[in-house]
Motif scaffolding. Structure first.
Motif, short mmCIF file in Angstrom:
data_model
loop_
_atom_site.label_atom_id
_atom_site.label_comp_id
_atom_site.label_asym_id
_atom_site.label_seq_id
_atom_site.Cartn_x
_atom_site.Cartn_y
_atom_site.Cartn_z
N LEU A 172 0.85 -1.19 0.00
CA LEU A 172 0.00 0.00 0.00
C LEU A 172 0.89 1.25 0.00
N PHE A 173 0.51 2.21 -0.85
CA PHE A 173 1.31 3.42 -1.05
C PHE A 173 0.68 4.60 -0.31
N ASN A 174 1.48 5.20 0.56
CA ASN A 174 1.07 6.38 1.34
C ASN A 174 2.07 7.50 1.13
N ILE A 175 1.64 8.71 1.43
CA ILE A 175 2.50 9.88 1.35
C ILE A 175 2.59 10.49 2.74
N GLY B 238 -8.43 0.50 -5.95
CA GLY B 238 -8.06 -0.12 -4.68
C GLY B 238 -6.58 0.07 -4.46
N PRO B 239 -6.15 0.24 -3.21
CA PRO B 239 -4.74 0.55 -2.95
C PRO B 239 -3.77 -0.56 -3.33
N GLY B 240 -4.18 -1.83 -3.21
CA GLY B 240 -3.32 -2.93 -3.62
C GLY B 240 -3.26 -3.07 -5.13
N ARG B 241 -4.38 -2.80 -5.77
CA ARG B 241 -4.42 -2.88 -7.23
C ARG B 241 -3.56 -1.81 -7.87
#
Length: 198
Positions: free
Chosen positions: A87-90, A130-133
């Motif tokens: 999962l990608f966050n900033i 979706g965050p995983g996609r």
């Protein structure tokens, strides 16, 4: 789906954009563009997380895993969820404060053929919904954790923000704590969301 757009993007977001409250950043990222080596799209769904609420990883304090969250704003925080999805966050807020924005969904706009090759057999509506996609479609993995988004291969660019009437807020998805906070933001009517609006 919109016609394939070129790889050129507008002004890159500066670190000062992220050096603010994660809720504000999450709202204002809607309509911006996320690119990883030129592959990506327009952000249509985000979630905010802050260290003072228990759904945020930073709530546990500084650990080896959360160290990036307490670092400078405008860096990537990437983690493995349930042993399956990256999962990608900033990272947001000033250094020393743990906060971040999760990117939940994109409208694919840049190099969608590359995304299709990474997510074979998926409909276009499932490429980045979706965050995983979206991390699979953009090939974002653990090596990105801690990367400076102001200079690295992953970049964020200003875009056309939706009108206030087109921006919806609701509870975050897939959490069991702090569920009363309406910190999930999405563009009303978008076909690219990870879950129904609201």
């Amino acid at each position: 789906m919109n016609a394939e757009r070129g790889t050129a993007a507008s002004e890159r977001l500066e670190r000062s954009f992220f050096d603010r409250d994660p809720v504000l950043v999450a709202r204002e990222l809607i309509g911006c563009t996320l690119l990883a080596d030129g592959v990506g799209g327009r952000i249509v769904e985000t979630e905010a997380y802050a260290e003072y609420e228990p759904a945020c990883h930073a709530h546990a304090g500084v650990t080896e895993r959360t160290r990036v969250l307490f670092g400078p704003p405008g860096h990537a925080y990437v983690y493995l969820s349930y042993g399956i999805h990256q999962l990608f966050n900033i990272v947001t807020e000033r250094e020393g404060t743990g906060a971040a924005v999760l990117i939940r969904a994109l409208e694919p706009t840049h190099r969608t053929e590359t995304m299709r090759s990474r997510r074979v057999g998926r409909r276009d509506g499932e490429l980045c919904a979706g965050p995983g996609r979206l991390t699979e479609a953009l090939s974002i993995g653990p090596l990105v954790n801690g990367v400076d988004l102001g200079t690295g291969p992953i970049s964020l660019h200003r875009g056309a923000a939706p009108a206030d009437s087109e921006l919806l807020a609701g509870p975050r998805i897939g959490i069991s704590k702090a569920i009363e906070l309406d910190w999930r933001f999405c563009e009303a009517g978008s076909r690219w969301l990870s879950a129904p609006e609201g």
